[in-house]
Design a protein around this motif. Structure first.
Motif, PDB file in Angstrom:
ATOM      1  N   PRO A 327       0.835  -1.207   0.000  1.00 42.28           N
ATOM      2  CA  PRO A 327       0.000   0.000   0.000  1.00 42.28           C
ATOM      3  C   PRO A 327       0.869   1.256   0.000  1.00 42.28           C
ATOM      4  CG  PRO A 327       0.050  -0.991   2.181  1.00 42.28           C
ATOM      5  CD  PRO A 327       0.752  -1.950   1.262  1.00 42.28           C
ATOM      6  N   PRO A 328       0.294   2.417  -0.280  1.00 37.85           N
ATOM      7  CA  PRO A 328       1.084   3.652  -0.306  1.00 37.85           C
ATOM      8  C   PRO A 328       1.851   3.860   1.003  1.00 37.85           C
ATOM      9  CG  PRO A 328      -1.119   4.049  -1.170  1.00 37.85           C
ATOM     10  CD  PRO A 328      -1.124   2.661  -0.602  1.00 37.85           C
ATOM     11  N   GLN A 329       3.163   3.988   0.880  1.00 40.98           N
ATOM     12  CA  GLN A 329       4.021   4.152   2.060  1.00 40.98           C
ATOM     13  C   GLN A 329       4.157   5.642   2.387  1.00 40.98           C
ATOM     14  OE1 GLN A 329       5.541   1.026   3.701  1.00 40.98           O
ATOM     15  NE2 GLN A 329       3.561   0.743   2.669  1.00 40.98           N
ATOM     16  N   VAL A 330       3.016   6.252   2.664  1.00 45.47           N
ATOM     17  CA  VAL A 330       2.960   7.664   2.995  1.00 45.47           C
ATOM     18  C   VAL A 330       2.182   7.825   4.296  1.00 45.47           C
ATOM     19  CG1 VAL A 330       3.133   8.423   0.600  1.00 45.47           C
ATOM     20  CG2 VAL A 330       0.877   8.054   1.606  1.00 45.47           C
ATOM     21  N   ALA A 331       2.533   8.863   5.058  1.00 46.46           N
ATOM     22  CA  ALA A 331       1.762   9.183   6.246  1.00 46.46           C
ATOM     23  C   ALA A 331       0.413   9.755   5.821  1.00 46.46           C
ATOM     24  CB  ALA A 331       2.531  10.178   7.114  1.00 46.46           C
ATOM     25  N   ARG A 332      -0.595   9.552   6.677  1.00 45.97           N
ATOM     26  CA  ARG A 332      -1.946   9.983   6.313  1.00 45.97           C
ATOM     27  C   ARG A 332      -2.553  10.852   7.410  1.00 45.97           C
ATOM     28  NH1 ARG A 332      -3.409   4.718   4.341  1.00 45.97           N
ATOM     29  NH2 ARG A 332      -1.873   4.023   2.832  1.00 45.97           N
ATOM     30  N   HIS A 333      -3.175  11.938   7.014  1.00 43.82           N
ATOM     31  CA  HIS A 333      -4.035  12.689   7.905  1.00 43.82           C
ATOM     32  C   HIS A 333      -5.375  11.970   8.011  1.00 43.82           C
ATOM     33  CE1 HIS A 333      -1.642  16.428   8.473  1.00 43.82           C
ATOM     34  NE2 HIS A 333      -1.112  16.065   7.312  1.00 43.82           N
ATOM     35  N   GLU A 334      -6.185  12.391   8.985  1.00 45.94           N
ATOM     36  CA  GLU A 334      -7.452  11.708   9.234  1.00 45.94           C
ATOM     37  C   GLU A 334      -8.325  11.688   7.992  1.00 45.94           C
ATOM     38  OE1 GLU A 334      -9.473  12.424  13.163  1.00 45.94           O
ATOM     39  OE2 GLU A 334      -7.611  13.521  13.517  1.00 45.94           O
ATOM     40  N   GLY A 335      -8.984  10.562   7.806  1.00 45.29           N
ATOM     41  CA  GLY A 335      -9.814  10.352   6.639  1.00 45.29           C
ATOM     42  C   GLY A 335      -9.164   9.454   5.608  1.00 45.29           C
ATOM     43  N   TYR A 336      -7.829   9.317   5.685  1.00 44.26           N
ATOM     44  CA  TYR A 336      -7.091   8.434   4.773  1.00 44.26           C
ATOM     45  C   TYR A 336      -6.393   7.284   5.499  1.00 44.26           C
ATOM     46  CZ  TYR A 336      -7.503  11.515   0.673  1.00 44.26           C
ATOM     47  OH  TYR A 336      -7.973  12.246  -0.393  1.00 44.26           O
ATOM     48  N   GLU A 337      -6.300   7.353   6.826  1.00 40.36           N
ATOM     49  CA  GLU A 337      -5.434   6.398   7.526  1.00 40.36           C
ATOM     50  C   GLU A 337      -5.948   4.966   7.472  1.00 40.36           C
ATOM     51  OE1 GLU A 337      -8.404   7.400  10.755  1.00 40.36           O
ATOM     52  OE2 GLU A 337      -7.498   8.401   9.023  1.00 40.36           O
ATOM     53  N   THR A 338      -7.228   4.769   7.204  1.00 43.55           N
ATOM     54  CA  THR A 338      -7.776   3.415   7.147  1.00 43.55           C
ATOM     55  C   THR A 338      -7.935   2.912   5.707  1.00 43.55           C
ATOM     56  OG1 THR A 338     -10.008   4.362   7.243  1.00 43.55           O
ATOM     57  CG2 THR A 338      -9.021   3.653   9.328  1.00 43.55           C
ATOM     58  N   ALA A 339      -7.573   3.732   4.731  1.00 45.81           N
ATOM     59  CA  ALA A 339      -7.810   3.398   3.331  1.00 45.81           C
ATOM     60  C   ALA A 339      -6.571   2.808   2.659  1.00 45.81           C
ATOM     61  CB  ALA A 339      -8.259   4.647   2.566  1.00 45.81           C
ATOM     62  N   PHE A 340      -6.803   2.154   1.509  1.00 46.86           N
ATOM     63  CA  PHE A 340      -5.762   1.655   0.605  1.00 46.86           C
ATOM     64  C   PHE A 340      -5.032   0.424   1.125  1.00 46.86           C
ATOM     65  CE2 PHE A 340      -5.575   6.441   0.458  1.00 46.86           C
ATOM     66  CZ  PHE A 340      -6.546   6.570  -0.506  1.00 46.86           C
ATOM     67  N   PHE A 341      -5.623  -0.267   2.088  1.00 50.18           N
ATOM     68  CA  PHE A 341      -5.118  -1.557   2.528  1.00 50.18           C
ATOM     69  C   PHE A 341      -6.043  -2.638   1.948  1.00 50.18           C
ATOM     70  CE2 PHE A 341      -3.809   1.435   5.823  1.00 50.18           C
ATOM     71  CZ  PHE A 341      -2.455   1.127   5.969  1.00 50.18           C
ATOM     72  N   ASP A 342      -5.485  -3.814   1.646  1.00 55.05           N
ATOM     73  CA  ASP A 342      -6.281  -4.941   1.122  1.00 55.05           C
ATOM     74  C   ASP A 342      -7.099  -4.518  -0.106  1.00 55.05           C
ATOM     75  OD1 ASP A 342      -5.391  -6.629   3.217  1.00 55.05           O
ATOM     76  OD2 ASP A 342      -6.901  -5.762   4.560  1.00 55.05           O
ATOM     77  N   VAL A 343      -6.430  -3.859  -1.033  1.00 53.23           N
ATOM     78  CA  VAL A 343      -7.099  -3.406  -2.258  1.00 53.23           C
ATOM     79  C   VAL A 343      -7.270  -4.603  -3.194  1.00 53.23           C
ATOM     80  CG1 VAL A 343      -6.953  -1.872  -4.256  1.00 53.23           C
ATOM     81  CG2 VAL A 343      -6.080  -1.119  -2.024  1.00 53.23           C
ATOM     82  N   PRO A 344      -8.475  -4.872  -3.684  1.00 50.28           N
ATOM     83  CA  PRO A 344      -8.666  -5.998  -4.607  1.00 50.28           C
ATOM     84  C   PRO A 344      -7.981  -5.733  -5.950  1.00 50.28           C
ATOM     85  CG  PRO A 344     -10.689  -4.734  -4.394  1.00 50.28           C
ATOM     86  CD  PRO A 344      -9.753  -4.189  -3.373  1.00 50.28           C
ATOM     87  N   THR A 345      -7.709  -6.812  -6.686  1.00 48.93           N
ATOM     88  CA  THR A 345      -7.099  -6.697  -8.004  1.00 48.93           C
ATOM     89  C   THR A 345      -8.091  -6.058  -8.969  1.00 48.93           C
ATOM     90  OG1 THR A 345      -5.685  -8.604  -7.634  1.00 48.93           O
ATOM     91  CG2 THR A 345      -6.096  -7.983  -9.924  1.00 48.93           C
ATOM     92  N   ALA A 346      -7.596  -5.128  -9.763  1.00 51.07           N
ATOM     93  CA  ALA A 346      -8.428  -4.461 -10.761  1.00 51.07           C
ATOM     94  C   ALA A 346      -8.141  -5.027 -12.137  1.00 51.07           C
ATOM     95  CB  ALA A 346      -8.155  -2.954 -10.761  1.00 51.07           C
ATOM     96  N   THR A 347      -9.138  -5.081 -12.999  1.00 50.11           N
ATOM     97  CA  THR A 347      -8.960  -5.560 -14.372  1.00 50.11           C
ATOM     98  C   THR A 347      -9.523  -4.527 -15.342  1.00 50.11           C
ATOM     99  OG1 THR A 347     -11.036  -6.773 -14.306  1.00 50.11           O
ATOM    100  CG2 THR A 347      -9.040  -7.976 -13.726  1.00 50.11           C
ATOM    101  N   LEU A 348      -8.855  -4.333 -16.451  1.00 46.11           N
ATOM    102  CA  LEU A 348      -9.299  -3.410 -17.492  1.00 46.11           C
ATOM    103  C   LEU A 348      -8.703  -3.805 -18.817  1.00 46.11           C
ATOM    104  CD1 LEU A 348      -7.347  -0.054 -16.975  1.00 46.11           C
ATOM    105  CD2 LEU A 348      -6.958  -2.029 -15.571  1.00 46.11           C
ATOM    106  N   SER A 349      -9.299  -3.355 -19.890  1.00 44.74           N
ATOM    107  CA  SER A 349      -8.838  -3.694 -21.233  1.00 44.74           C
ATOM    108  C   SER A 349      -7.983  -2.562 -21.785  1.00 44.74           C
ATOM    109  CB  SER A 349     -10.025  -3.937 -22.159  1.00 44.74           C
ATOM    110  OG  SER A 349     -10.788  -5.029 -21.715  1.00 44.74           O
ATOM    111  N   VAL A 350      -6.821  -2.930 -22.353  1.00 45.89           N
ATOM    112  CA  VAL A 350      -5.945  -1.932 -22.962  1.00 45.89           C
ATOM    113  C   VAL A 350      -5.657  -2.330 -24.411  1.00 45.89           C
ATOM    114  CG1 VAL A 350      -4.903  -1.245 -20.795  1.00 45.89           C
ATOM    115  CG2 VAL A 350      -3.893  -3.123 -22.073  1.00 45.89           C
TER     116      VAL A 350
END
Length: 350
Positions: A327-350
């Motif tokens: 996950p993003p190795q950045v410090a987070r202010h409130e509202g982001y600290e619980t996000a971006f963990f255990d992100v599911p795999t995304a699929t798209l066509s290119v």
């Protein structure tokens, strides 16, 4: 140093009344000023229980970098190491929260992968110094910041912001740039009464699945990623959790050798579209159920593609899978600290 108007940074959109900041003790210990961390916050982006403004110290251009320095009350925030999140609380000795934004002056592209250190001196004597954190904030976006102790009311200080070389690969017209350190310098008078006048709003929307709008920051960029139609090539988009991906396949930019085509993946936050930096991403390209290519993506900065994660590809199209390994190795202010963990795999066509 460029002249700027103080108190230029205000949170967009007002909420419930402004809290008074008079009194003794640290900000965190005064519950009337800073609400406690929400108990029922989701494992996702959410609206925090309060919003804060900030004041500008100034802007400077040094070497390859434009640098803005601003400040606010001491903040609590969360650091991330691997998958581990750790809270940094406000200490009794903390005087101020300093924030530095670093970007390319010509394109306005924020440089999130540089190292930033701040040294505060008075009459040539060291007051405090610290290597500050790469950070993500809902109102301010992509920046670096930390709390600093030891400042005295009414005293004037010299602040040196040292910017190191970027850890991103520069490509295109950025090739060969952002490799040398530089130091921006500022003069700052610490005024507690002025700091208490900085906007502070309690929010009755705290905990909602949404985000505060970006601040109005004049000529200082917030790290909002380009819209898909602003990027070169045919773009494809997908969302996974609170991450929105925009991918494009283009001719390899300068600095990428020995490839027929180039995949650029831009992950950004779900609501405000801020760049998500310092991630570990892998991509797998398949066609007719067979793997064509699989690679770890490289953090890259490019004037046309912006901040992104890229890799060389065979000249092919197919189904692209993007997985978050770190996950993003950045410090987070409130509202982001619980996000971006255990992100599911995304699929798209290119």
């Amino acid at each position: 140093m460029w002249p700027v108007n103080r108190r230029a940074f205000l949170v967009a959109g007002s909420a419930a009344g402004v809290a008074a900041l008079a009194g003794c003790g640290t900000l965190e210990s005064r519950a009337i000023d800073i609400p406690p961390v929400l108990d029922d916050r989701p494992d996702a982006i959410y609206v925090p229980g309060h919003a804060e403004g900030m004041d500008m110290v100034g802007m400077d251009t040094v070497g390859d970098y434009a640098v803005a320095l601003s400040y606010s009350y001491p903040h609590r925030f969360w650091t991330v190491t691997g998958d581990v999140r750790e809270r940094t609380s406000i200490e009794d000795s903390d005087s101020i929260h300093l924030m530095a934004t670093v970007w390319d002056a010509e394109t306005g592209i924020v440089l999130p992968d540089v190292g930033v250190a701040v040294e505060i001196t008075q009459d040539g004597s060291l007051v405090t110094e610290e290597t500050i954190y790469a950070m993500l904030s809902q109102p301010m976006g992509v920046h670096h910041g930390a709390n600093f102790p030891g400042l005295e009311d009414g005293e004037t200080y010299a602040v040196a912001v040292r910017v190191g070389a970027t850890a991103s690969r520069p490509t295109g017209a950025f090739t060969g740039r952002f490799g040398e350190p530089a130091t921006a310098t500022f003069e700052f008078t610490f005024d507690e009464s002025e700091m208490r006048e900085i906007r502070f709003d309690r929010l009755d929307r705290g905990g909602e699945r949404d985000a505060l709008e970006p601040m109005s920051m004049d000529s200082v960029p917030t790290g909002v990623a380009a819209e898909p139609d602003e990027l070169p090539g045919e773009t494809a988009t997908a969302s996974a959790g609170d991450v929105r991906y925009v991918a494009t396949v283009v001719e390899p930019p300068a600095g990428v050798d020995g490839a027929e085509s180039y995949l650029a993946v831009s992950p950004r936050t779900r609501y405000n579209g801020y760049h998500l930096s310092r991630m570990g991403l892998t991509a797998r390209l398949e066609r007719d159920g067979e793997s064509i290519a699989e690679a770890e993506l490289t953090r890259t900065i490019d004037p046309d593609l912006g901040y992104h994660y890229g890799t060389a590809l065979p000249d092919s199209t197919g189904e692209l899978s993007i997985a978050v390994e770190t996950p993003p190795q950045v410090a987070r202010h409130e509202g982001y600290e619980t996000a971006f963990f255990d992100v599911p795999t995304a699929t798209l066509s290119v």
